[in-house]
Design an enzyme around this catalytic site. Structure first.
Site, PDB file in Angstrom:
ATOM      1  N   HIS A  19       4.211  45.827  25.584  1.00  0.00           N
ATOM      2  CA  HIS A  19       5.100  45.420  26.677  1.00  0.00           C
ATOM      3  C   HIS A  19       6.565  45.498  26.229  1.00  0.00           C
ATOM      4  O   HIS A  19       7.422  45.984  26.956  1.00  0.00           O
ATOM      5  CB  HIS A  19       4.821  43.958  27.084  1.00  0.00           C
ATOM      6  CG  HIS A  19       3.484  43.706  27.698  1.00  0.00           C
ATOM      7  ND1 HIS A  19       2.621  42.738  27.224  1.00  0.00           N
ATOM      8  CD2 HIS A  19       2.868  44.261  28.769  1.00  0.00           C
ATOM      9  CE1 HIS A  19       1.540  42.711  27.981  1.00  0.00           C
ATOM     10  NE2 HIS A  19       1.652  43.625  28.916  1.00  0.00           N
ATOM     11  N   LYS A  43      -7.203  38.871  37.431  1.00  0.00           N
ATOM     12  CA  LYS A  43      -7.290  38.132  36.152  1.00  0.00           C
ATOM     13  C   LYS A  43      -7.136  36.662  36.492  1.00  0.00           C
ATOM     14  O   LYS A  43      -6.021  36.189  36.712  1.00  0.00           O
ATOM     15  CB  LYS A  43      -6.158  38.561  35.212  1.00  0.00           C
ATOM     16  CG  LYS A  43      -6.164  40.031  34.868  1.00  0.00           C
ATOM     17  CD  LYS A  43      -4.952  40.358  33.994  1.00  0.00           C
ATOM     18  CE  LYS A  43      -4.899  41.854  33.673  1.00  0.00           C
ATOM     19  NZ  LYS A  43      -3.640  42.243  33.035  1.00  0.00           N
ATOM     20  N   ARG A  93      -0.996  53.381  29.715  1.00  0.00           N
ATOM     21  CA  ARG A  93      -1.636  53.625  28.421  1.00  0.00           C
ATOM     22  C   ARG A  93      -2.550  54.838  28.472  1.00  0.00           C
ATOM     23  O   ARG A  93      -2.437  55.753  27.700  1.00  0.00           O
ATOM     24  CB  ARG A  93      -2.441  52.396  27.986  1.00  0.00           C
ATOM     25  CG  ARG A  93      -1.577  51.272  27.483  1.00  0.00           C
ATOM     26  CD  ARG A  93      -2.358  50.016  27.295  1.00  0.00           C
ATOM     27  NE  ARG A  93      -2.956  49.611  28.559  1.00  0.00           N
ATOM     28  CZ  ARG A  93      -3.536  48.436  28.781  1.00  0.00           C
ATOM     29  NH1 ARG A  93      -3.626  47.566  27.806  1.00  0.00           N
ATOM     30  NH2 ARG A  93      -4.034  48.146  29.962  1.00  0.00           N
ATOM     31  N   SER A 131      -3.252  42.585  26.069  1.00  0.00           N
ATOM     32  CA  SER A 131      -3.165  41.140  25.865  1.00  0.00           C
ATOM     33  C   SER A 131      -4.545  40.557  25.586  1.00  0.00           C
ATOM     34  O   SER A 131      -4.706  39.657  24.760  1.00  0.00           O
ATOM     35  CB  SER A 131      -2.576  40.460  27.106  1.00  0.00           C
ATOM     36  OG  SER A 131      -1.281  40.918  27.342  1.00  0.00           O
TER      37      SER A 131
HETATM   38  O1  PNS Z   1       0.118  42.958  33.673  1.00  0.00           O
HETATM   39  P1  PNS Z   1      -0.684  43.226  34.914  1.00  0.00           P
HETATM   40  O2  PNS Z   1      -1.768  42.169  35.079  1.00  0.00           O
HETATM   41  O3  PNS Z   1      -1.228  44.630  34.978  1.00  0.00           O
HETATM   42  O4  PNS Z   1       0.342  43.079  36.146  1.00  0.00           O
HETATM   43  C1  PNS Z   1      -0.110  43.215  37.479  1.00  0.00           C
HETATM   44  C2  PNS Z   1       0.881  42.536  38.428  1.00  0.00           C
HETATM   45  C3  PNS Z   1       1.023  41.061  38.099  1.00  0.00           C
HETATM   46  C4  PNS Z   1       2.229  43.222  38.320  1.00  0.00           C
HETATM   47  C5  PNS Z   1       0.324  42.718  39.878  1.00  0.00           C
HETATM   48  O5  PNS Z   1      -0.919  42.109  39.988  1.00  0.00           O
HETATM   49  C6  PNS Z   1       1.284  42.182  40.938  1.00  0.00           C
HETATM   50  O6  PNS Z   1       2.185  42.870  41.344  1.00  0.00           O
HETATM   51  N1  PNS Z   1       1.079  40.911  41.351  1.00  0.00           N
HETATM   52  C7  PNS Z   1       1.956  40.272  42.329  1.00  0.00           C
HETATM   53  C8  PNS Z   1       1.292  40.189  43.711  1.00  0.00           C
HETATM   54  C9  PNS Z   1       1.467  41.496  44.470  1.00  0.00           C
HETATM   55  O7  PNS Z   1       2.565  41.945  44.754  1.00  0.00           O
HETATM   56  N2  PNS Z   1       0.328  42.149  44.766  1.00  0.00           N
HETATM   57  C10 PNS Z   1       0.308  43.418  45.457  1.00  0.00           C
HETATM   58  C11 PNS Z   1       0.569  44.544  44.511  1.00  0.00           C
HETATM   59  S1  PNS Z   1      -0.369  45.900  44.950  1.00  0.00           S
END
Ligand code: PNS
Length: 163
Positions: A19, A43, A93, A131
């Site tokens: 990150h 998650k 990745r 993570s």
């Molecule tokens: O590190 P991650 O878990 O891959 O990050 C994913 C994250 C947190 C960026 C994504 O789940 C997100 O944008 N969550 C916020 C809620 C949202 O906007 N959801 C719609 C996105 S399609």
């Protein structure tokens, strides 16, 4: 891209050197980068509290002046609009990341058409890093010093040892 704001969103549970590499590279391209801790519906819960994650990110980016750290509970597209951000930056990745990231990028574009999602290829040495791997290794007493920013190594080890 120099005069614009970019968002690096993620769960960061916890932040890894993968990150941090993406954040540092983004900070070279944009005037301001906001790292924002958000919820990922896939998650549940997480191991670290939002406050712990924010605190660990702040320690990790302390020497990058144009990076801010925040957290947000709503939609990424709304958060980006509220900050006048022009781009979301995500690290890619491997092909396994691609389909999900592509889906999120298209959804965010639909929700906020002014917003672009940019993908940075991860550095080769971080290809395998995640993570969840860090948490698994640290909780079983393994050495994670190559995987997490040095500034937060002890925080992670002490916290995960406690369970
Ligand atoms: O590190 P991650 O878990 O891959 O990050 C994913 C994250 C947190 C960026 C994504 O789940 C997100 O944008 N969550 C916020 C809620 C949202 O906007 N959801 C719609 C996105 S399609």
């Amino acid at each position: 891209m120099k005069d614009n704001i970019a968002i690096c969103p993620g769960s960061f549970d916890p932040i890894t050197i993968g990150h941090l590499d993406i954040i540092a590279r983004s900070a070279k391209m944009f005037n301001k980068v906001i790292v924002v801790v958000m919820s990922n519906v896939h998650k549940n819960g997480g191991s670290f509290t939002v406050e712990e994650r924010v605190s660990m990110i702040k320690k990790s980016v302390a020497d990058i002046p144009n990076v801010e750290v925040d957290h947000y509970e709503g939609l990424l597209a709304d958060y980006a609009a509220s900050k006048n951000a022009v781009a979301i930056i995500k690290g890619l990745r491997a092909v396994t990341d691609f389909e999900y990231e592509f889906q999120m990028a298209l959804t965010n574009k639909k929700l906020n058409p002014k917003l672009e999602t940019l993908f940075l290829t991860t550095s080769a040495e971080n290809m395998y890093l995640s993570s969840s791997m860090v948490k698994q290794i640290a909780s079983m007493g393994g050495d994670v010093s190559d995987f997490v920013p040095p500034a937060i190594h002890n925080d992670i080890v002490n916290r995960l040892k406690k369970g």
